[in-house]
Design an enzyme around this catalytic site. Structure first.
Site, PDB file in Angstrom:
ATOM      1  N   ASN A  52     -11.096  -2.641  -5.179  1.00  0.00           N
ATOM      2  CA  ASN A  52     -10.385  -1.595  -5.918  1.00  0.00           C
ATOM      3  C   ASN A  52     -11.079  -1.202  -7.232  1.00  0.00           C
ATOM      4  OD1 ASN A  52      -7.090  -2.724  -4.807  1.00  0.00           O
ATOM      5  ND2 ASN A  52      -8.322  -1.022  -4.037  1.00  0.00           N
ATOM      6  N   TRP A  53     -12.096  -1.968  -7.651  1.00  0.00           N
ATOM      7  CA  TRP A  53     -12.882  -1.570  -8.830  1.00  0.00           C
ATOM      8  C   TRP A  53     -13.593  -0.241  -8.579  1.00  0.00           C
ATOM      9  CZ3 TRP A  53     -11.902  -4.214 -13.101  1.00  0.00           C
ATOM     10  CH2 TRP A  53     -11.513  -5.555 -12.996  1.00  0.00           C
TER      11      TRP A  53
ATOM     12  N   ILE B 207      -6.383  -4.832   7.606  1.00  0.00           N
ATOM     13  CA  ILE B 207      -6.138  -5.982   6.726  1.00  0.00           C
ATOM     14  C   ILE B 207      -6.689  -5.713   5.320  1.00  0.00           C
ATOM     15  CG2 ILE B 207      -6.543  -8.495   6.477  1.00  0.00           C
ATOM     16  CD1 ILE B 207      -5.124  -8.032   9.073  1.00  0.00           C
ATOM     17  N   SER B 208      -7.756  -4.906   5.220  1.00  0.00           N
ATOM     18  CA  SER B 208      -8.391  -4.577   3.931  1.00  0.00           C
ATOM     19  C   SER B 208      -8.725  -5.816   3.094  1.00  0.00           C
ATOM     20  CB  SER B 208      -7.523  -3.587   3.132  1.00  0.00           C
ATOM     21  OG  SER B 208      -7.420  -2.357   3.822  1.00  0.00           O
TER      22      SER B 208
ATOM     23  N   ARG C  33       2.149  -4.848   6.132  1.00  0.00           N
ATOM     24  CA  ARG C  33       1.418  -3.826   5.360  1.00  0.00           C
ATOM     25  C   ARG C  33       2.224  -2.550   5.357  1.00  0.00           C
ATOM     26  NH1 ARG C  33      -4.793  -2.372   4.551  1.00  0.00           N
ATOM     27  NH2 ARG C  33      -4.507  -0.495   3.305  1.00  0.00           N
TER      28      ARG C  33
ATOM     29  N   ASP D  65       0.830  -1.208   0.000  1.00  0.00           N
ATOM     30  CA  ASP D  65       0.000   0.000   0.000  1.00  0.00           C
ATOM     31  C   ASP D  65       0.868   1.264   0.000  1.00  0.00           C
ATOM     32  OD1 ASP D  65      -2.426   1.327  -0.019  1.00  0.00           O
ATOM     33  OD2 ASP D  65      -2.568   1.412   2.171  1.00  0.00           O
TER      34      ASP D  65
HETATM   35  C1  IPE Z   1      -5.365  -2.681  -0.100  1.00  0.00           C
HETATM   36  O1  IPE Z   1      -5.074  -1.337  -0.210  1.00  0.00           O
HETATM   37  C2  IPE Z   1      -5.352  -3.342  -1.448  1.00  0.00           C
HETATM   38  C3  IPE Z   1      -4.064  -3.422  -2.118  1.00  0.00           C
HETATM   39  C4  IPE Z   1      -2.917  -3.017  -1.661  1.00  0.00           C
HETATM   40  C5  IPE Z   1      -4.108  -4.043  -3.395  1.00  0.00           C
HETATM   41  P1  IPE Z   1      -6.227  -0.233  -0.311  1.00  0.00           P
HETATM   42  O2  IPE Z   1      -5.547   1.076  -0.454  1.00  0.00           O
HETATM   43  O3  IPE Z   1      -7.202  -0.597  -1.380  1.00  0.00           O
HETATM   44  O4  IPE Z   1      -6.956  -0.367   1.097  1.00  0.00           O
HETATM   45  P2  IPE Z   1      -7.819   0.689   1.899  1.00  0.00           P
HETATM   46  O5  IPE Z   1      -8.839   1.246   0.939  1.00  0.00           O
HETATM   47  O6  IPE Z   1      -6.890   1.752   2.396  1.00  0.00           O
HETATM   48  O7  IPE Z   1      -8.422  -0.097   3.026  1.00  0.00           O
HETATM   49  C1  IPE Z   2      -1.794   0.217  -3.233  1.00  0.00           C
HETATM   50  O1  IPE Z   2      -1.516   1.574  -3.305  1.00  0.00           O
HETATM   51  C2  IPE Z   2      -1.941  -0.401  -4.590  1.00  0.00           C
HETATM   52  C3  IPE Z   2      -3.328  -0.697  -4.980  1.00  0.00           C
HETATM   53  C4  IPE Z   2      -4.362  -0.664  -4.191  1.00  0.00           C
HETATM   54  C5  IPE Z   2      -3.537  -1.092  -6.353  1.00  0.00           C
HETATM   55  P1  IPE Z   2      -2.671   2.651  -3.260  1.00  0.00           P
HETATM   56  O2  IPE Z   2      -3.090   2.961  -4.656  1.00  0.00           O
HETATM   57  O3  IPE Z   2      -3.770   2.218  -2.369  1.00  0.00           O
HETATM   58  O4  IPE Z   2      -1.915   3.891  -2.661  1.00  0.00           O
HETATM   59  P2  IPE Z   2      -2.462   4.892  -1.567  1.00  0.00           P
HETATM   60  O5  IPE Z   2      -2.869   4.084  -0.376  1.00  0.00           O
HETATM   61  O6  IPE Z   2      -3.625   5.604  -2.179  1.00  0.00           O
HETATM   62  O7  IPE Z   2      -1.310   5.795  -1.298  1.00  0.00           O
HETATM   63 MG    MG Z   3      -4.114   2.462  -0.380  1.00  0.00          MG
END
Ligand code: IPE
Ligand code: IPE
Ligand code: MG
Length: 259
Positions: A76-77, A199-200, A192, A28
């Site tokens: 993430n969609w 944990i997401s 993480r 992340d």
């Molecule tokens: C978790 O990160 C998913 C991935 C790293 C692929 P997110 O950025 O999507 O999680 P949240 O929204 O902060 O919980």
């Molecule tokens: C994690 O990085 C990668 C994916 C979820 C694809 P983020 O895109 O969530 O990055 P931040 O948390 O917004 O900085």
């Molecule tokens: Mg993120």
């Protein structure tokens, strides 16, 4: 071989060894890393792929057998469509840029997640990556893409029901054997990056007894120094699995002291 390094796990039950067999990472912080540089979020994801390729090698060098990374969650969609399409294109670019190198370095690639709603091109790229590395044994890199821990439990239940399994034959071992990463032991260490303490929806079932490690480091900046700090923290943990152990709980090892 006289000069071979001694096995760091020799004489220890696998789950008590100082080096984890399986490390899971929520990669992340890519978006924030890019924003800090006044760059589009997708640029952060691109640099994040480079960081992943380096970390796979580092994990293999340290004797870690499985590295599982969260690359795209079921949730993430919900992101803006240009970021989602940028991430999909990035997978195709990453496969063409790095597959030969990873295959040559002994990395086995496996993709876990729901493939039913991704493009044919992406499905084909994943199949190519899995087939080109299927014989490799140095380290297994599982890339969780369109993956969610809840999806994993549901798809396992569906398979069990579809097989007509009687209710009294369903136990933890049977459910575990139908999970997407049933080929790997449960993660010993869950990392993480990016500073969030959650944990997401990654590997919910398998992390029941994983050691959790959170760092503010943004994923593109995660390198050997940060990996070794996480591994050192892991080596200090007292894994008990619900038992009473000889050693007293070492709270100080897991929690920062109150100040
Ligand atoms: C978790 O990160 C998913 C991935 C790293 C692929 P997110 O950025 O999507 O999680 P949240 O929204 O902060 O919980
Ligand atoms: C994690 O990085 C990668 C994916 C979820 C694809 P983020 O895109 O969530 O990055 P931040 O948390 O917004 O900085
Ligand atoms: Mg993120």
């Amino acid at each position: 071989m006289d000069n071979a390094p001694s096995d760091p796990r020799a004489g220890l039950a696998p789950e008590r060894a100082l080096v984890p067999r399986h490390v899971a990472i929520v990669m992340d912080g890519n978006g924030r890393w890019a924003r800090k540089r006044f760059m589009p979020r997708v640029y952060g994801h691109k640099v994040g792929v480079d960081a992943l390729v380096r970390i796979v090698q580092s994990c293999a060098d340290r004797g870690i057998e499985h590295l599982s990374v969260f690359a795209f969650s079921s949730e993430n969609w919900k992101r803006p469509s240009d970021e989602v399409s940028g991430l999909m294109s990035l997978v195709l670019v990453a496969v063409s840029k790095y597959l030969a190198k990873l295959a040559g370095d002994g990395v086995r690639i496996r993709i876990v997640g729901d493939r039913s709603i991704v493009s044919d091109k992406l499905r084909a790229a994943w199949q190519e990556a899995e087939e080109a590395t299927a014989h490799n044994t140095r380290i297994t890199l599982s890339v969780a893409f369109n993956y969610g821990g809840r999806w994993d439990v549901v798809q396992a239940c569906r398979k069990i029901v579809e097989a007509g399994t009687p209710a009294d034959q369903i136990d933890e071992a049977l459910l575990a054997s139908h999970m997407a990463m049933s080929y790997a032991p449960d993660p010993d260490l869950f990392i993480r990056t990016g500073g969030e303490i959650r944990i997401s929806n990654f590997m919910l079932w398998q992390t029941a007894y994983s050691e959790l490690y959170f760092t503010h480091c943004l994923w593109p900046d995660f390198g050997n120094t940060e990996l070794d700090a996480a591994l050192a923290a892991y080596a200090r943990r007292d894994r008990r699995f619900g038992e009473v152990r000889d050693s007293e709980p070492m709270l100080a090892a897991a929690l920062p002291a109150d100040s």
